[in-house]
Design an enzyme around this catalytic site. Sequence first.
Site, PDB file in Angstrom:
ATOM      1  CB  ILE A  95       1.332  -0.430   5.579  1.00 41.22           C
ATOM      2  CG1 ILE A  95       1.987  -1.226   4.509  1.00 41.22           C
ATOM      3  CG2 ILE A  95      -0.158  -0.554   5.827  1.00 41.22           C
ATOM      4  CD1 ILE A  95       2.168  -2.707   4.927  1.00 41.22           C
ATOM      5  CG  ASP A  96       4.692   0.233   1.404  1.00 42.23           C
ATOM      6  OD1 ASP A  96       4.479  -0.593   2.088  1.00 42.23           O
ATOM      7  OD2 ASP A  96       4.515   0.114   0.026  1.00 42.23           O
ATOM      8  CB  ILE A 128      -0.578 -10.219   9.833  1.00 38.62           C
ATOM      9  CG1 ILE A 128       0.806 -10.270  10.319  1.00 38.62           C
ATOM     10  CG2 ILE A 128      -0.839 -11.631   9.868  1.00 38.62           C
ATOM     11  CD1 ILE A 128       1.451 -10.560  11.602  1.00 38.62           C
TER      12      ILE A 128
END
Length: 319
Positions: A126-127, A250
């Site tokens: 996700i980074d 989340i």
Amino acid sequence: MNKIGILTSGGDSPGMNAVIRAVTRSGIYYGAEVYGIMNGYEGLIDGDIKQLFESSVADIIHRGGTVLGTSRSERFMTKEGFNQALKVLKDYGINKLIVGGGDGSLRGARELADVGIDVVGVPLSIDNDLGFTDYSIGFFTAVTTVTNAISNIRDTTESHGRANIVEVMGRNCGDIALYSGIAGGAENIIVPEKGHDFKEIVKKAIVGKNRGKRHHIIIMAEGAGDSRKFAKEFEMATGIDTKVTILGYIQRGGSPNVLDRILGSTMGNMAVEHILNHLGGYAVGVKAGKVGIYSIAEALKVEKVFDDNLDEILKIISI
Ligand code: F6P
């Protein structure tokens, strides 16, 4: 008979299952056997491996997380662990390996390539902190999750006439903050790649408040400092009631969006096509909208560059 192993490693990211599905089905389609290695490099060391069939990957493309499990393996970084992983590959006759993960996981893949294993790395994080690819799979789903959270936070912030400091993930990369800051209409972002001018941020908040603005949203990347400390200082300096929201995990979960499913499917397919026809170490990535394949050694040398242009646009449209 080619035997392709696939593992997912590091922080999970939405789209990992799309890659696993594409690799499994493409491998079988091209006549290979496909093996799922459980829990990243840990499962490679322990020989926790199972053969995957067409139906093993049914009904997973829309699911977050990874059906193979993942880990941050410290053992793989030791000589013994690394050698044991090589032995397991040999014992199982796995002659091709596909590694899905972020920076650390792909560095592990490059080390395997250095000792002669045919490997393709698939950027899954996700980074979005890998320089060789414009986007890593999972990034846009995470940005969407953060943007939706900002919208909710905005409602309550506006109602109370407050400020909210929203801390987002990204490790040392500010891309989640930058993209969600634009999409969520934040007043400021604070990212590790750039210093921030505290006085300017305070001035902007006060000018906005005097103009009748009832909310002030600041997105702070986790690598840019202590969001609670910043919030206290900001509240002191502006006199605006200031809350902190740390979004946490989340951001990593949830069903992958369309882009991450398509990137996962196309990159997974390309990884298999390439690995079956080439020796050595490679990584798949996307540049200017096109999925391509690169030497993994060269790919990992490419420095990640912060998008100053997007940052400038954010500044202009958030006055
Ligand atoms: O690399 C993805 C990431 O979610 C980072 O944004 C974050 O810093 C880190 O993983 C958290 O890792 P862990 O799951 O080990 O707490």
